[in-house]
Design an enzyme around this catalytic site. Structure first.
Site, short mmCIF file in Angstrom:
data_model
loop_
_atom_site.label_atom_id
_atom_site.label_comp_id
_atom_site.label_asym_id
_atom_site.label_seq_id
_atom_site.Cartn_x
_atom_site.Cartn_y
_atom_site.Cartn_z
N ASP A 105 0.76 -1.15 -0.15
CA ASP A 105 -0.02 0.01 -0.08
C ASP A 105 0.85 1.27 -0.02
O ASP A 105 0.70 2.10 -0.70
CB ASP A 105 -0.98 -0.07 1.04
CG ASP A 105 -1.64 -1.38 1.30
OD1 ASP A 105 -2.33 -1.58 0.41
OD2 ASP A 105 -1.28 -2.03 2.28
N HIS A 123 -4.44 -3.26 6.40
CA HIS A 123 -4.38 -3.68 5.05
C HIS A 123 -5.67 -4.07 4.45
O HIS A 123 -6.03 -5.21 4.30
CB HIS A 123 -3.24 -4.69 4.81
CG HIS A 123 -3.29 -5.17 3.47
ND1 HIS A 123 -2.87 -4.61 2.38
CD2 HIS A 123 -3.69 -6.29 2.66
CE1 HIS A 123 -2.99 -5.04 1.31
NE2 HIS A 123 -3.45 -6.18 1.49
P1 NAX Z 1 -2.07 -18.21 -3.56
O1 NAX Z 1 -3.57 -18.72 -3.19
O2 NAX Z 1 -1.49 -18.20 -4.99
O3 NAX Z 1 -1.05 -19.10 -2.73
C1 NAX Z 1 -1.40 -19.15 -1.19
C2 NAX Z 1 -0.56 -20.54 -1.01
O4 NAX Z 1 -0.68 -20.97 0.47
C3 NAX Z 1 -1.14 -21.87 -1.59
O5 NAX Z 1 -0.20 -22.52 -2.27
C4 NAX Z 1 -1.80 -22.47 -0.09
O6 NAX Z 1 -1.56 -24.05 -0.69
C5 NAX Z 1 -0.86 -22.20 0.58
N1 NAX Z 1 -1.27 -22.42 1.91
C6 NAX Z 1 -2.55 -22.31 2.52
N2 NAX Z 1 -2.57 -22.80 3.86
C7 NAX Z 1 -1.55 -22.93 4.00
C8 NAX Z 1 -1.02 -23.41 5.32
N3 NAX Z 1 -1.68 -23.52 6.32
N4 NAX Z 1 0.51 -23.43 5.62
C9 NAX Z 1 1.19 -23.20 4.50
N5 NAX Z 1 0.92 -22.98 3.29
C10 NAX Z 1 -0.52 -22.94 3.19
O7 NAX Z 1 -2.27 -16.69 -2.90
P2 NAX Z 1 -1.11 -15.53 -3.28
O8 NAX Z 1 -1.47 -14.81 -4.36
O9 NAX Z 1 0.49 -16.27 -3.22
O10 NAX Z 1 -1.46 -14.69 -1.96
C11 NAX Z 1 -1.28 -15.32 -0.47
C12 NAX Z 1 -1.81 -14.35 0.46
O11 NAX Z 1 -1.54 -12.92 0.37
C13 NAX Z 1 -3.32 -14.20 0.28
O12 NAX Z 1 -3.91 -14.36 1.68
C14 NAX Z 1 -3.56 -12.78 -0.19
O13 NAX Z 1 -4.85 -12.36 0.11
C15 NAX Z 1 -2.53 -11.99 0.43
N6 NAX Z 1 -1.94 -10.74 0.04
C16 NAX Z 1 -1.67 -9.81 0.89
C17 NAX Z 1 -1.08 -8.58 0.41
C18 NAX Z 1 -0.60 -7.57 1.32
O14 NAX Z 1 -0.27 -6.48 0.86
N7 NAX Z 1 -0.62 -7.81 2.60
C19 NAX Z 1 -1.10 -8.39 -1.06
C20 NAX Z 1 -1.07 -9.40 -2.03
C21 NAX Z 1 -1.90 -10.53 -1.53
O15 NAX Z 1 -3.31 -10.27 -1.79
#
Ligand code: NAX
Length: 325
Positions: free
Chosen positions: A159, A187
């Site tokens: 952000d 966020h």
């Molecule tokens: P993806 O869905 O591509 O990848 C997430 C991965 O996490 C998957 O491979 C899944 O198997 C794994 N996972 C789920 N539960 C788990 C656990 N208990 N232990 C280990 N791995 C686990 O998501 P991605 O685009 O990489 O985004 C990841 C997270 O970042 C999401 O929650 C998203 O909303 C968040 N974001 C946060 C941002 C921020 O600025 N704070 C911005 C970008 C993003 O939106």
């Protein structure tokens, strides 16, 4: 060569990690003379995909990368780690309410908080990116009573970077000519991107861009940027999120620039009237690995209102997961 450090990344087969891991492994975080071990955590169902990521990491033959450990056990992933990028989280599924999302992610972060508490380095630096990031960080922190609360942060650096980029574009300057933008709060779409203290080539930003653009254009654009990217790309921000995660950790490990600050969501100490303990984004500086809130900024009535709105949302999120704290 220095002694290797251990870096954990969760959600390692996901799309943010696919951008993050290759930059980390190339030395973008700790520089060209710091070797490290990567400890990658995924859920069992994603271990095959993670194998593919591991093959690609190996195929880069990175000189600083000593070893890669892949696991679905948080205690293996966090064993003695110095840095933890908590990226993995459950995305919101069809028909899922925000409360359901909070609940299922809360469970993930309580398990991971407990594991960090048991096995991580006592000075671990934890960055929570997985959403709802602030509240997930609160949960991890609350489940790690033997670690200092200061070990836990959540990411608002994306952000912060978005705010810099919008302002730079409006003023026709380079991003490095912008200083002192701030993100307050959660966020989420209630975050308050603040330009009252921002400088453009040393000049007050607000006097250059005007109040109307700030209120009607800048604030909603930064707040809604994530949604705009999903609409355009069909997927949420990944490369820019990975870039921000590296920027956050780099600032934490190596310090902020003189005369500037960054935004990080950290456990509130009550500064600026925000309830103590909430993981709230503040403008911060970092020196010797210690994060300090920037004090003494004038907060006018407009800012106060925006800062309170986002605080209220964080209190509601906390109350929804209170049983896990
Ligand atoms: P993806 O869905 O591509 O990848 C997430 C991965 O996490 C998957 O491979 C899944 O198997 C794994 N996972 C789920 N539960 C788990 C656990 N208990 N232990 C280990 N791995 C686990 O998501 P991605 O685009 O990489 O985004 C990841 C997270 O970042 C999401 O929650 C998203 O909303 C968040 N974001 C946060 C941002 C921020 O600025 N704070 C911005 C970008 C993003 O939106």
């Amino acid at each position: 060569m220095k002694i290797p450090v251990d870096i954990a990344v969760t959600g390692a087969a996901g799309q943010i990690s696919y951008s993050l891991l290759f930059r980390l492994a190339g030395g973008a975080f700790l520089g060209p003379d710091q070797p490290f071990v990567l400890r990658l955590l995924e859920v069992p169902a994603a271990m095959d995909a993670l194998k593919g990521v591991l093959m690609e990491l190996n195929d880069c033959a990175y000189p600083l990368l000593q070893k890669v450990i892949t696991t679905s056990d948080p205690k293996v992933a966090f064993d003695n780690v110095d840095y933890a990028f908590l990226i993995g989280a459950k995305p919101r599924g069809p028909g899922m309410e925000r409360r359901d999302l909070l609940e299922c992610n809360a469970e993930i972060f309580s398990v991971q908080g407990k594991a960090l508490n048991e096995v991580a380095s006592r000075n671990v630096k934890v960055l929570v990116t997985g959403n709802p990031a602030n509240t997930n960080a609160l949960i991890a922190m609350s489940n790690a009573p033997d670690l200092r609360p200061e070990c836990f942060t959540a990411m608002t650096m994306l952000d912060h970077n978005r705010a810099i980029s919008q302002l730079a574009e409006k003023c026709g300057v380079r991003s490095r000519e912008i200083k002192n933008v701030a993100i307050w709060g959660n966020h989420s779409a209630t975050q308050y991107p603040d330009l009252h203290h921002a400088k453009v080539k040393g000049q007050d930003a607000l006097s250059l861009v005007g109040e109307d653009w700030f209120v009607d254009d800048f604030i909603p654009t930064v707040q809604q940027r994530g949604a705009a990217i999903i609409k355009a790309r069909g997927q949420s921000s990944a490369a820019s999120a990975a870039n921000a995660a590296i920027g956050h950790m780099k600032a934490w490990a190596r310090g902020t620039e003189e005369g500037d600050w960054v935004s990080m969501a950290i456990p509130s100490d009550g500064s600026y009237g925000i309830e103590e303990g909430l993981v709230y984004s503040y403008p911060v500086t970092v020196n010797g690995g210690e994060i300090s809130i920037v004090h003494g900024l004038d907060i006018n009535a407009f800012s106060r209102k925006r800062m309170d709105i986002t605080e209220t949302e964080l209190k509601e999120e906390r109350d929804a997961v209170r049983h896990l704290l």
